[in-house]
Enzyme design. Sequence first.
Site, short mmCIF file in Angstrom:
data_model
loop_
_atom_site.label_atom_id
_atom_site.label_comp_id
_atom_site.label_asym_id
_atom_site.label_seq_id
_atom_site.Cartn_x
_atom_site.Cartn_y
_atom_site.Cartn_z
N TYR A 45 3.52 10.57 -11.05
CA TYR A 45 2.70 9.64 -10.26
C TYR A 45 2.00 8.64 -11.18
CZ TYR A 45 -0.92 8.05 -6.99
OH TYR A 45 -1.76 7.28 -6.21
N GLY A 46 1.44 9.18 -12.28
CA GLY A 46 0.73 8.31 -13.23
C GLY A 46 1.64 7.24 -13.81
N LYS A 53 2.34 17.09 -4.13
CA LYS A 53 1.14 17.93 -4.23
C LYS A 53 1.18 18.68 -5.57
CE LYS A 53 -0.25 17.19 0.07
NZ LYS A 53 -0.88 15.87 0.13
N ASN A 94 0.81 -1.22 0.00
CA ASN A 94 0.00 0.00 0.00
C ASN A 94 0.85 1.27 0.00
OD1 ASN A 94 -2.42 1.82 0.95
ND2 ASN A 94 -0.84 2.02 2.55
N SER A 121 -3.56 2.66 -8.94
CA SER A 121 -4.51 3.77 -9.02
C SER A 121 -5.21 3.76 -10.38
CB SER A 121 -3.76 5.09 -8.86
OG SER A 121 -4.59 6.17 -9.20
P1 NDP Z 1 -1.17 8.62 2.67
O1 NDP Z 1 -0.20 9.68 2.28
O2 NDP Z 1 -2.25 8.94 3.62
O3 NDP Z 1 -0.39 7.34 3.23
C1 NDP Z 1 0.73 6.83 2.56
C2 NDP Z 1 1.37 5.79 3.44
O4 NDP Z 1 2.54 5.26 2.76
C3 NDP Z 1 1.88 6.39 4.76
O5 NDP Z 1 1.73 5.45 5.79
C4 NDP Z 1 3.35 6.61 4.47
O6 NDP Z 1 4.18 6.64 5.63
C5 NDP Z 1 3.63 5.36 3.65
N1 NDP Z 1 4.92 5.42 2.97
C6 NDP Z 1 5.38 6.31 2.08
N2 NDP Z 1 6.64 6.02 1.73
C7 NDP Z 1 6.98 4.90 2.43
C8 NDP Z 1 8.15 4.13 2.51
N3 NDP Z 1 9.26 4.43 1.83
N4 NDP Z 1 8.14 3.03 3.31
C9 NDP Z 1 7.04 2.70 4.02
N5 NDP Z 1 5.92 3.43 4.00
C10 NDP Z 1 5.90 4.52 3.22
O7 NDP Z 1 -1.77 8.09 1.29
P2 NDP Z 1 -3.04 7.18 0.94
O8 NDP Z 1 -3.47 6.42 2.12
O9 NDP Z 1 -3.99 8.00 0.21
O10 NDP Z 1 -2.36 6.18 -0.12
C11 NDP Z 1 -2.17 4.80 0.08
C12 NDP Z 1 -1.96 4.17 -1.27
O11 NDP Z 1 -3.13 4.33 -2.07
C13 NDP Z 1 -0.82 4.81 -2.07
O12 NDP Z 1 -0.11 3.79 -2.76
C14 NDP Z 1 -1.55 5.70 -3.05
O13 NDP Z 1 -0.79 5.95 -4.20
C15 NDP Z 1 -2.77 4.88 -3.34
N6 NDP Z 1 -3.91 5.61 -3.87
C16 NDP Z 1 -4.52 6.60 -3.13
C17 NDP Z 1 -5.61 7.25 -3.63
C18 NDP Z 1 -6.35 8.29 -2.86
O14 NDP Z 1 -7.32 8.86 -3.40
N7 NDP Z 1 -5.95 8.58 -1.63
C19 NDP Z 1 -6.15 6.97 -4.98
C20 NDP Z 1 -5.44 5.91 -5.65
C21 NDP Z 1 -4.38 5.27 -5.10
P3 NDP Z 1 4.55 8.03 6.38
O15 NDP Z 1 3.37 8.38 7.24
O16 NDP Z 1 5.76 7.65 7.15
O17 NDP Z 1 4.80 9.05 5.32
#
Ligand code: NDP
Length: 318
Positions: free
Chosen positions: A235-236, A137, A131, A181
């Site tokens: 990102y895409g 941004k 995930n 996504s």
């Molecule tokens: P958030 O930014 O809320 O959460 C992202 C999570 O990924 C956080 O826990 C972050 O940790 C973690 N993360 C980032 N980099 C790393 C790393 N190197 N190692 C371990 N953990 C990491 O985003 P979302 O919950 O929205 O996104 C979750 C997934 O869903 C992503 O892959 C996103 O691309 C995908 N997605 C989201 C959509 C949306 O509308 N929200 C739509 C489509 C896809 P930390 O808190 O430490 O930064």
Amino acid sequence: MRLRTASVRVLLFVRTSGHLLFLLLFQTFKHFRAVHLRSVVLDMATKVAVVTGGNKGIGLAIVRALCKQYKGDVYLTARDVGRGQEAVASLSSEGLKPKFYQLDINDLSSITAAAAFFKDTYGGVDVLVNNAGIAFKVADTAPFSVQADVTLKTNFFATRDMLTHFLPIIKAGGRVVNVSSFVSVRTLNNCSPALQQRFRSEDITEDELVGLMQQFVDKTQKNEHKEAGWPETAYGVSKTGLTTLSMILARRLSKERPNDKILLNACCPGWVRTDMTGPEAPKSPEEGMETPVYLALLPADATEPHGKFVSDKQVQQW
Ligand code: NDP
């Protein structure tokens, strides 16, 4: 004479207590070994689910849902121990019992240590949800070349590292979910016909895909990506790469481990209100987790979906 009898008695006493001590130590060792073996055997039989980026957003909602629905141990993993343990504490206050493991997918040694831990403790992993992801941004002023490099590093290359090291330890009947996504489909459709043909082809190899992802990053450094057929979205492209990688790895699993019935898919959670997107998105994290959790919990006798891109629990055209 009396002295000799006394020394024989002392000798006999020492020998007997020596035997007793030995016997006592031996019994204790046997007991601890049995207890240890029993706990190892129990852990090996316990099923285990692992979620990356589980400390917030969709990942946290996935962990919460798995804690409620999955019959096994559920690991919330996070790159930051403090944020991860805080999330575990918040779920514990809801009466749930996630376990925690520190895992930064950008750190190869963190990935290999985690894979070794799950192999040693559980004999492998039953459910893996990749995930963790990042997005700049829209208002971010970092040059596009930097955004391309950083975004692909996490969303494509690091997630691929996870798959490289965890796929060999996914147990028979396992489920692997890559959170991609809907943007991956839109981006695919905005690539040049030649690139689209490669991403959709059944014979694209992992090496070729890695080469294409690297080519995108390299071309952005010279601002030549558009001429090379790439759209203007880091990102895409990272998610187009992840969806394509999911299809390649699913084909490989079917070929190399046909009897293990592992199902691997990419999915979209929908447009979800998280720190990544902001408050405008229509779905809550609880709604966003539905499709990833559906794929993580596909029943034991399911044979599909496998190697697909799934949104709203439906296979989407690629
Ligand atoms: P958030 O930014 O809320 O959460 C992202 C999570 O990924 C956080 O826990 C972050 O940790 C973690 N993360 C980032 N980099 C790393 C790393 N190197 N190692 C371990 N953990 C990491 O985003 P979302 O919950 O929205 O996104 C979750 C997934 O869903 C992503 O892959 C996103 O691309 C995908 N997605 C989201 C959509 C949306 O509308 N929200 C739509 C489509 C896809 P930390 O808190 O430490 O930064």
